[in-house]
Design a protein around this motif. Structure first.
Motif, short mmCIF file in Angstrom:
data_model
loop_
_atom_site.label_atom_id
_atom_site.label_comp_id
_atom_site.label_asym_id
_atom_site.label_seq_id
_atom_site.Cartn_x
_atom_site.Cartn_y
_atom_site.Cartn_z
N GLU A 1 0.85 -1.19 0.00
CA GLU A 1 0.00 0.00 0.00
C GLU A 1 0.88 1.24 0.00
O GLU A 1 1.56 1.51 0.99
CB GLU A 1 -0.91 0.00 1.22
CG GLU A 1 -1.89 -1.17 1.23
CD GLU A 1 -2.77 -1.17 2.45
OE1 GLU A 1 -3.61 -0.26 2.56
OE2 GLU A 1 -2.60 -2.07 3.29
N SER B 1 3.86 4.87 -7.69
CA SER B 1 3.40 3.52 -8.02
C SER B 1 4.54 2.51 -8.01
O SER B 1 4.30 1.32 -7.85
CB SER B 1 2.69 3.51 -9.37
OG SER B 1 3.55 3.91 -10.40
N GLU C 1 6.71 -5.54 -18.49
CA GLU C 1 5.45 -5.11 -17.89
C GLU C 1 4.34 -5.37 -18.88
O GLU C 1 4.45 -5.01 -20.05
CB GLU C 1 5.49 -3.63 -17.51
CG GLU C 1 4.20 -3.20 -16.80
CD GLU C 1 4.31 -1.82 -16.19
OE1 GLU C 1 4.71 -1.73 -15.02
OE2 GLU C 1 4.00 -0.85 -16.89
N LEU D 1 4.47 -8.25 -9.75
CA LEU D 1 3.91 -7.15 -9.00
C LEU D 1 2.65 -6.73 -9.74
O LEU D 1 2.71 -6.25 -10.87
CB LEU D 1 4.91 -5.99 -8.92
CG LEU D 1 4.44 -4.75 -8.18
CD1 LEU D 1 4.05 -5.07 -6.74
CD2 LEU D 1 5.51 -3.67 -8.23
N ILE D 2 1.51 -6.93 -9.11
CA ILE D 2 0.20 -6.75 -9.74
C ILE D 2 -0.43 -5.45 -9.23
O ILE D 2 -0.49 -5.22 -8.02
CB ILE D 2 -0.75 -7.92 -9.41
CG1 ILE D 2 -0.08 -9.28 -9.65
CG2 ILE D 2 -2.06 -7.78 -10.16
CD1 ILE D 2 0.34 -9.56 -11.04
N ARG D 3 -0.95 -4.65 -10.18
CA ARG D 3 -1.65 -3.41 -9.82
C ARG D 3 -2.84 -3.24 -10.74
O ARG D 3 -2.72 -3.35 -11.96
CB ARG D 3 -0.72 -2.22 -9.96
CG ARG D 3 -1.38 -0.90 -9.59
CD ARG D 3 -0.36 0.21 -9.37
NE ARG D 3 0.24 0.69 -10.58
CZ ARG D 3 -0.15 1.80 -11.21
NH1 ARG D 3 -1.16 2.52 -10.76
NH2 ARG D 3 0.47 2.19 -12.30
N LEU E 1 -8.26 -6.35 -5.43
CA LEU E 1 -7.46 -5.19 -5.84
C LEU E 1 -8.33 -4.32 -6.72
O LEU E 1 -9.11 -4.84 -7.53
CB LEU E 1 -6.23 -5.63 -6.63
CG LEU E 1 -5.20 -6.50 -5.93
CD1 LEU E 1 -4.12 -6.92 -6.91
CD2 LEU E 1 -4.59 -5.77 -4.74
N HIS F 1 -5.62 1.42 -4.83
CA HIS F 1 -4.20 1.61 -5.14
C HIS F 1 -3.30 0.53 -4.55
O HIS F 1 -2.08 0.64 -4.63
CB HIS F 1 -3.70 3.00 -4.70
CG HIS F 1 -4.57 4.12 -5.17
ND1 HIS F 1 -4.73 4.42 -6.52
CD2 HIS F 1 -5.32 5.01 -4.49
CE1 HIS F 1 -5.54 5.44 -6.62
NE2 HIS F 1 -5.92 5.82 -5.42
N ARG F 2 -3.90 -0.48 -3.93
CA ARG F 2 -3.08 -1.56 -3.38
C ARG F 2 -2.50 -2.40 -4.51
O ARG F 2 -3.08 -2.50 -5.59
CB ARG F 2 -3.91 -2.46 -2.45
CG ARG F 2 -4.40 -1.73 -1.24
CD ARG F 2 -5.04 -2.62 -0.23
NE ARG F 2 -6.14 -3.39 -0.80
CZ ARG F 2 -6.80 -4.33 -0.15
NH1 ARG F 2 -6.49 -4.63 1.08
NH2 ARG F 2 -7.78 -4.98 -0.74
N GLN F 3 -1.36 -3.00 -4.24
CA GLN F 3 -0.69 -3.88 -5.19
C GLN F 3 -0.44 -5.21 -4.50
O GLN F 3 -0.49 -5.31 -3.27
CB GLN F 3 0.64 -3.26 -5.63
CG GLN F 3 0.47 -1.91 -6.29
CD GLN F 3 1.80 -1.25 -6.60
OE1 GLN F 3 2.76 -1.90 -6.95
NE2 GLN F 3 1.86 0.07 -6.45
N TRP G 1 2.40 -8.35 -4.39
CA TRP G 1 3.69 -8.92 -4.76
C TRP G 1 3.61 -10.43 -4.61
O TRP G 1 3.33 -10.94 -3.53
CB TRP G 1 4.82 -8.36 -3.89
CG TRP G 1 6.09 -9.15 -3.98
CD1 TRP G 1 6.74 -9.78 -2.96
CD2 TRP G 1 6.89 -9.39 -5.16
NE1 TRP G 1 7.88 -10.39 -3.42
CE2 TRP G 1 8.00 -10.18 -4.77
CE3 TRP G 1 6.77 -9.03 -6.50
CZ2 TRP G 1 8.97 -10.60 -5.67
CZ3 TRP G 1 7.74 -9.46 -7.40
CH2 TRP G 1 8.83 -10.22 -6.99
N TYR H 1 1.03 -5.79 -14.80
CA TYR H 1 1.86 -6.81 -14.18
C TYR H 1 3.31 -6.47 -14.46
O TYR H 1 3.72 -6.46 -15.62
CB TYR H 1 1.69 -8.19 -14.81
CG TYR H 1 0.35 -8.67 -15.23
CD1 TYR H 1 -0.13 -9.87 -14.71
CD2 TYR H 1 -0.42 -8.00 -16.18
CE1 TYR H 1 -1.35 -10.38 -15.13
CE2 TYR H 1 -1.64 -8.51 -16.58
CZ TYR H 1 -2.10 -9.69 -16.06
OH TYR H 1 -3.29 -10.19 -16.46
#
Length: 183
Positions: A17, A31, A50, A74-76, A104, A109-111, A113, A133
């Motif tokens: 976060e 980010s 990415e 790393l996912i967003r 998510l 805005h959480r990611q 890992w 990703y």
């Protein structure tokens, strides 16, 4: 800017976060920062690729992993909402075959890992979702494997709503018992 890291049911899989600064103009957050990411996760590798996907409601992607060149991910989510899942595929792990799932969204805005050695998938909950990703290894078609999203041995509690939309590859994933996994 600090990055808060919270372990999931799989302690190596972390919810990240960022500090978000909001006012009447909108918001700003960092980010990605390699320094802060390494401090939060302990991962000092690099990201080499990415990917950006857009999917409609009901799309279930995964559970994907690469056997010979395992990827950290790393996912967003930049818009919409997904239920994101990681499955531990490391046979030596005390949590082998266990999963962690988290919602998510672009708003939170959480990611997430997901280190190498885990399978990854997600279900789109909103009308559409865009997902970024960051990958620690290049995608390799011949190295990619898929675990069945609905394997009863995994028992993933997907928040299913209506009809699923899947690729043939994802629809026909291997069971955990049949799958090639990590040592």
């Amino acid at each position: 800017m600090r990055l808060k890291a919270t372990p999931t049911a799989l302690p190596e899989v972390l919810v990240l976060e960022p500090a978000v600064f909001e006012d009447e103009r909108g918001f700003l957050f960092e980010s990605f920062s390699a320094r802060n990411f390494e401090l939060a996760t302990g991962f000092s590798g690099t990201f080499v690729q990415e990917n950006h996907s857009r999917s409609v409601k009901g799309v279930l992607r995964g559970l994907h992993y690469q056997l010979k060149s395992p990827q950290g991910k790393l996912i967003r989510v930049v818009s919409g909402e997904v239920f994101d899942v990681a499955v531990d595929l490391r046979r030596q792990s005390p949590r082998f075959g266990q999963w962690a799932g988290i919602r998510l969204s672009g708003e939170s805005h959480r990611q997430l890992w997901i280190p190498p050695g885990f399978a990854h998938g997600f279900l789109v909950l909103s009308e559409q979702a865009e997902v970024l990703y960051r990958l620690s290894e290049y995608w390799s078609q011949q190295d990619e494997r898929t675990i069945a999203w609905n394997d009863p041995q995994l028992g993933i509690a997907w928040p299913l709503q209506g009809q699923l939309i899947q690729s043939d590859k994802d629809r026909n994933g291997a069971s955990l018992v049949e799958a090639e996994t990590f040592p």
